[in-house]
Design an enzyme around this catalytic site. Structure first.
Site, PDB file in Angstrom:
ATOM      1  N   TYR A   1      16.522  61.896  67.713  1.00 35.03           N
ATOM      2  CA  TYR A   1      16.379  62.984  66.735  1.00 35.03           C
ATOM      3  C   TYR A   1      17.008  64.272  67.263  1.00 35.03           C
ATOM      4  O   TYR A   1      17.816  64.913  66.577  1.00 35.03           O
ATOM      5  CB  TYR A   1      14.888  63.184  66.446  1.00 35.03           C
ATOM      6  CG  TYR A   1      14.553  64.392  65.614  1.00 35.03           C
ATOM      7  CD1 TYR A   1      15.115  64.581  64.356  1.00 35.03           C
ATOM      8  CD2 TYR A   1      13.656  65.361  66.088  1.00 35.03           C
ATOM      9  CE1 TYR A   1      14.794  65.702  63.593  1.00 35.03           C
ATOM     10  CE2 TYR A   1      13.329  66.465  65.337  1.00 35.03           C
ATOM     11  CZ  TYR A   1      13.905  66.637  64.086  1.00 35.03           C
ATOM     12  OH  TYR A   1      13.588  67.739  63.336  1.00 35.03           O
TER      13      TYR A   1
HETATM   14  P1  NAP Z   1       9.553  66.101  55.042  1.00 31.50           P
HETATM   15  O1  NAP Z   1       8.329  66.747  54.517  1.00 31.50           O
HETATM   16  O2  NAP Z   1       9.479  64.712  55.577  1.00 31.50           O
HETATM   17  O3  NAP Z   1      10.703  66.164  53.939  1.00 31.50           O
HETATM   18  C1  NAP Z   1      11.936  65.553  54.215  1.00 31.50           C
HETATM   19  C2  NAP Z   1      12.833  65.709  53.008  1.00 31.50           C
HETATM   20  O4  NAP Z   1      14.065  65.032  53.306  1.00 31.50           O
HETATM   21  C3  NAP Z   1      12.241  65.075  51.768  1.00 31.50           C
HETATM   22  O5  NAP Z   1      12.505  65.923  50.660  1.00 31.50           O
HETATM   23  C4  NAP Z   1      13.012  63.775  51.635  1.00 31.50           C
HETATM   24  O6  NAP Z   1      13.220  63.460  50.275  1.00 31.50           O
HETATM   25  C5  NAP Z   1      14.351  64.130  52.262  1.00 31.50           C
HETATM   26  N1  NAP Z   1      15.022  62.933  52.766  1.00 31.50           N
HETATM   27  C6  NAP Z   1      14.686  62.168  53.845  1.00 31.50           C
HETATM   28  N2  NAP Z   1      15.533  61.133  53.939  1.00 31.50           N
HETATM   29  C7  NAP Z   1      16.404  61.228  52.895  1.00 31.50           C
HETATM   30  C8  NAP Z   1      17.498  60.455  52.457  1.00 31.50           C
HETATM   31  N3  NAP Z   1      17.889  59.326  53.070  1.00 31.50           N
HETATM   32  N4  NAP Z   1      18.142  60.849  51.338  1.00 31.50           N
HETATM   33  C9  NAP Z   1      17.774  61.963  50.670  1.00 31.50           C
HETATM   34  N5  NAP Z   1      16.759  62.758  51.053  1.00 31.50           N
HETATM   35  C10 NAP Z   1      16.074  62.374  52.154  1.00 31.50           C
HETATM   36  O7  NAP Z   1      10.230  66.952  56.217  1.00 31.50           O
HETATM   37  P2  NAP Z   1      10.055  68.460  56.717  1.00 31.50           P
HETATM   38  O8  NAP Z   1       9.029  68.449  57.782  1.00 31.50           O
HETATM   39  O9  NAP Z   1       9.946  69.387  55.579  1.00 31.50           O
HETATM   40  O10 NAP Z   1      11.463  68.661  57.457  1.00 31.50           O
HETATM   41  C11 NAP Z   1      12.574  69.218  56.796  1.00 31.50           C
HETATM   42  C12 NAP Z   1      13.680  69.454  57.810  1.00 31.50           C
HETATM   43  O11 NAP Z   1      13.192  70.293  58.847  1.00 31.50           O
HETATM   44  C13 NAP Z   1      14.187  68.176  58.489  1.00 31.50           C
HETATM   45  O12 NAP Z   1      15.574  68.259  58.661  1.00 31.50           O
HETATM   46  C14 NAP Z   1      13.478  68.190  59.821  1.00 31.50           C
HETATM   47  O13 NAP Z   1      14.195  67.493  60.808  1.00 31.50           O
HETATM   48  C15 NAP Z   1      13.439  69.680  60.090  1.00 31.50           C
HETATM   49  N6  NAP Z   1      12.368  70.065  61.024  1.00 31.50           N
HETATM   50  C16 NAP Z   1      11.050  69.857  60.700  1.00 31.50           C
HETATM   51  C17 NAP Z   1      10.064  70.228  61.600  1.00 31.50           C
HETATM   52  C18 NAP Z   1       8.599  70.024  61.312  1.00 31.50           C
HETATM   53  O14 NAP Z   1       7.777  70.126  62.242  1.00 31.50           O
HETATM   54  N7  NAP Z   1       8.215  69.761  60.054  1.00 31.50           N
HETATM   55  C19 NAP Z   1      10.420  70.810  62.831  1.00 31.50           C
HETATM   56  C20 NAP Z   1      11.759  70.994  63.113  1.00 31.50           C
HETATM   57  C21 NAP Z   1      12.718  70.634  62.203  1.00 31.50           C
HETATM   58  P3  NAP Z   1      12.847  62.050  49.575  1.00 31.50           P
HETATM   59  O15 NAP Z   1      11.638  61.500  50.284  1.00 31.50           O
HETATM   60  O16 NAP Z   1      12.615  62.432  48.150  1.00 31.50           O
HETATM   61  O17 NAP Z   1      14.058  61.211  49.746  1.00 31.50           O
END
Ligand code: NAP
Length: 248
Positions: A156
């Site tokens: 990741y």
């Molecule tokens: P989340 O709640 O799991 O949401 C992920 C989003 O990405 C969902 O809308 C999902 O949409 C979409 N997604 C995943 N795989 C996909 C695919 N193959 N095609 C199209 N859409 C896809 O994640 P989050 O925690 O909000 O994270 C958002 C971003 O922030 C990510 O890039 C993550 O790496 C980054 N981030 C998060 C954290 C944390 O602690 N939360 C920390 C650092 C960075 P569908 O399910 O509708 O496809």
């Protein structure tokens, strides 16, 4: 904050978490928001929520792991925006963790396809026309574990480290034409996607000055800043929004 009225903003992964909060923020600033993800019902609910508050939004489904689907997303978002996308937030991502020796080869492909290749294809499809019009903003979402080594997070973290470098490369490539490219690097944040981490999320956040995980809207606030002209002199920056976790 500067109004985004007249702008179209495409936010990948906006059916959930940080992307959903960002869609709400940019819509509240007046942007026409393109919500995207694979889950049609979650996407419809995000659009309905924005419209209920007087905002403008449409849902365009896409699978970021499929290059054809990503190309279609760029085309359909441009059409929905009346011929232009002014803001691109490369937020959609997946974050499987685990021992290197246990990682299946197809998971490596999937992580790099969703977290890196899709962002690359969207920038390739949308940034040149932003540059032609002389303005645009791209915000990539990375992670604090792109900056330091953590056991089980190599796959990741390395995918997001690629996005950190691309942020700077694209700032060099498109910035002179008026397109600002920046990144937000969140720390542990409470979202639908991190629910399965349970207490591990709190433990990960505990070492930072804030001592707690962030909320999705705290990350979205920084993304919105970089997407607007408030950040008119900010190019190629990677902004940590992590409760200070990287600093100490
Ligand atoms: P989340 O709640 O799991 O949401 C992920 C989003 O990405 C969902 O809308 C999902 O949409 C979409 N997604 C995943 N795989 C996909 C695919 N193959 N095609 C199209 N859409 C896809 O994640 P989050 O925690 O909000 O994270 C958002 C971003 O922030 C990510 O890039 C993550 O790496 C980054 N981030 C998060 C954290 C944390 O602690 N939360 C920390 C650092 C960075 P569908 O399910 O509708 O496809």
């Amino acid at each position: 904050m500067t109004s985004l009225t007249g702008s179209t903003a495409l936010i990948t992964g906006s059916t959930s978490g940080i992307g959903k909060a960002t869609a709400a923020r940019l819509a509240a600033l007046g942007a026409h928001v393109i919500v995207s993800g694979r889950d049609v019902s979650r996407g419809g609910a995000v659009v309905a929520g924005i419209r209920a508050k007087g905002g403008s939004a449409d849902f365009i489904p896409a699978d970021l792991g499929d290059a054809d689907s990503v190309h279609q997303l760029a085309t359909r978002a441009t059409e929905a925006g009346g011929g232009h996308v002014d803001i691109l937030v490369n937020n959609g991502g997946i974050f499987p963790f685990g021992p290197t020796a246990d990682t299946p080869a197809d998971q490596i492909d999937e992580v790099f396809a969703v977290n890196v290749k899709a962002s690359y294809l969207l920038v390739a499809a949308l940034a040149p026309s932003m540059a032609e019009r002389g303005h645009g903003a791209i915000v990539n979402i990375t992670t604090m574990v792109a900056e330091f080594g953590m056991s089980g997070m190599g796959l990741y973290g390395s995918s997001k480290a690629a996005l950190v470098l691309l942020t700077k490369s694209w700032a060099a490539e498109f910035g002179p034409a008026g397109v600002r490219v920046n990144a937000v690097s969140p720390g542990p944040t409470r979202t639908e996607g991190t629910v399965p981490m349970g207490d591990a999320l709190d433990l990960l956040a505990a070492g930072g000055p804030a001592g707690r995980p962030g909320e999705a809207d705290e990350i979205a606030a920084a993304i919105a800043f970089l997407a607007t002209d408030e950040a008119s002199f900010v190019h190629g920056a990677v902004l940590p929004v992590d409760g200070g976790r990287l600093a100490v």
